[in-house]
Write a protein that holds these residues in place. Structure first.
Motif: not given
Length: 258
Positions: A90-99
């Protein structure tokens, strides 16, 4: 993106600190007996510390050290190949964790604002400071209740909220900013701390659906695409992965173009 091994059957693996690449490698003979052709893995890039799912990616350029890092990933792949199996991730191209304060790109944007080398990665309206809806009360009340403070961590000054959340101060405020009144220090930053209930009305950056902890990524920008996909493309070019599954392709601005 597909490799040379025909996909007959996949076995889903959810990686986290409690189930690492080494744990999966020990199961490879079992997968072979089941007739599996490919392991289908949750995201393997570096996620927020302690993530149990891996979709809150904080660094798309490295393999998660909590899972064993790239050496352990290569060892798992070698074991799969030895049994004529492959891996799809799985890849996650449209968001990143920022918290969590561990996304170096986001932290750099908070520190340097529009001048950050990563300012074009995130979809931000630069007409005003970055709105961060992290407070349990309106800002004035949080200051009055002393929920906010200026503290030094890791050789940098930060605004600390509730003794838990930290936000870096701009470089110009590195010389003992705690000598100035807190409202003045906050007013000078590239971000603005706000009440979490005001997020829907004041947010000036794209998030993933309504999740304030996940910031949208401008994957439609070719430069951002190259920056965020460099690791995945290298793994494929080296024959380490046989394919990818795109997480939330419906969240992309141009799915077909992507």
């Amino acid at each position: 993106m597909t490799g040379t091994r025909p996909i007959r059957a996949t076995y889903r693996l959810q990686f986290h600190a409690g189930f690492t690449f080494a744990d999966a490698e020990a199961l490879v003979p079992y997968f072979e007996r089941l007739g599996i052709s490919h392991v289908y893995a949750s995201p393997v890039t570096t996620a927020a510390p302690g993530s149990t799912h891996g979709y809150d990616v904080v660094d798309p350029t490295t393999i998660n050290p909590e899972l064993g890092g790239e050496p352990a990933f290569r060892s798992l792949v070698a074991a799969l190949h030895a049994h004529d199996m492959g891996i799809v991730i799985d890849i996650v191209p449209n968001h990143m964790g920022v918290a969590t304060g561990t996304n170096a790109w986001w932290e750099d944007v908070l520190t340097h604002g529009r001048d950050s080398a990563f300012s074009t990665v995130f979809d931000i309206d630069w007409g005003e400071p970055i709105v961060l809806p992290v407070l349990g009360t309106p800002l004035a009340e949080a200051i009055e209740r002393q929920d906010l403070s200026i503290e030094r961590h890791d050789n940098r000054w930060h605004v600390c909220a509730y003794g838990e959340h930290r936000f870096p101060l701009r470089d110009a405020d590195q010389d003992a900013p705690d000598r100035d009144p807190l409202p003045e220090v906050l007013a000078r930053q590239h971000y603005r701390l706000t009440w979490w209930r005001a997020a829907n009305d004041t947010l000036n950056w794209r998030r993933f659906f309504s999740i304030n902890e996940l910031a949208g990524v401008r994957i439609e920008d070719p430069a951002v695409f190259e920056r965020t996909h460099a690791l995945i493309l290298r793994l494929h070019d080296e024959g380490l992965i046989d394919g990818v599954r795109i997480d939330h392709v419906d969240g992309l601005s141009d799915p077909v173009g992507y």
